[in-house]
Design a protein around this motif. Structure first.
Motif: not given
Ligand code: C5P
Length: 234
Positions: A61-63, A71-74, A76-81, A87-88
């Motif tokens: 998703l190239k944050f 950091a918060q988006a990361c 959320s992604a980590a919680r998906l497993g 990231v850019h």
């Protein structure tokens, strides 16, 4: 655990199409990449499903945002497993450090890689956004910065792997798209490399889409690429 080198790009418009393909492959043979196209259509539910099926998922998703948001988006992604995310690198050191620190909170954290210079950007495009630098110099600069900021690697062209590893260290991961076995059509990819050549250049993981997703027999296509990779590793 097996460590498949092939990451299949699930460039589909719907969850159903993606899952139809996924039925034909196994987590031992490949990992799966979910990018902006599929994620925007199918959302986190599909990512969770793929992880639950045992696939290593690269959430592409190239944050690129302020450090706190990234950091918060990361998180959320980590919680998906997911197994890998990005990231850019042009978001800068503070942003990358914030992303790496957010993921460090997770017991088995996803790998985090940076996007250096998009392959759609040439020297003229870089100059247009005020960057008077050659794409390769900018790739090397951002790879070194990503490494210093705690990232695990970058997405890059197989042609850039040696320069990236020289700038950021040999263990710094290089995940490379633009891969075409000799038997596959190039499609819209211009600067392509075979799986064998990419592995010989030092690529750690190969992102491959259409040669596998459009194959009549995707599992057979994966096995042919695997054979080529094994030969290159000898
Ligand atoms: O079908 P194909 O093998 O060309 O798919 C390559 C995948 O890698 C696509 O998802 C594409 O968006 C992605 N990619 C790329 N070149 C980059 C970065 C990502 O082809 N520089």
């Amino acid at each position: 655990m097996t460590d498949p080198k092939i990451i299949v790009a699930l460039d589909y418009q719907t969850s159903d199409e993606a899952l139809e393909f996924v039925k034909k492959v196994t987590p031992e043979k490949c990992r799966l990449k979910v990018g902006n196209e599929l994620f925007t259509a199918a959302g986190p539910e599909l990512v969770r499903t793929l992880c639950e099926k045992g696939f290593g998922v690269f959430l592409d998703l190239k944050f690129h945002d302020i450090p706190n948001t990234v950091a918060q988006a990361c998180r959320s992604a980590a919680r998906l497993g997911v197994w890998l995310m990005n990231v850019h690198a042009s978001g800068g050191e503070v942003m990358m450090r914030a992303a790496a620190a957010a993921l460090a909170e997770f017991p088995s954290r996803p790998l985090l890689i940076g996007v250096t210079v998009l392959t759609s950007m040439d020297e003229a495009q870089l100059a247009g956004i005020g960057m008077e630098v050659s794409p390769l110099d900018q790739v090397k600069r951002l790879a070194a910065l990503a490494s210093r900021s705690g990232l695990d690697g970058v997405v890059c062209s197989a042609r850039e792997v040696q320069a990236v590893k020289a700038a950021a260290g040999k263990d710094f991961l290089c995940v490379t798209p633009g891969i075409r076995p000799q038997w596959a059509a190039a499609g819209d990819q211009k600067r392509i490399m075979t799986p064998e050549a990419a592995i010989k250049e030092g690529s750690d993981y190969l992102v491959i889409g259409r040669p596998v997703t459009r194959a009549d027999d995707p599992l057979k296509a994966l096995e042919m690429i695997e054979t080529e990779i094994s030969a290159a590793q000898k």
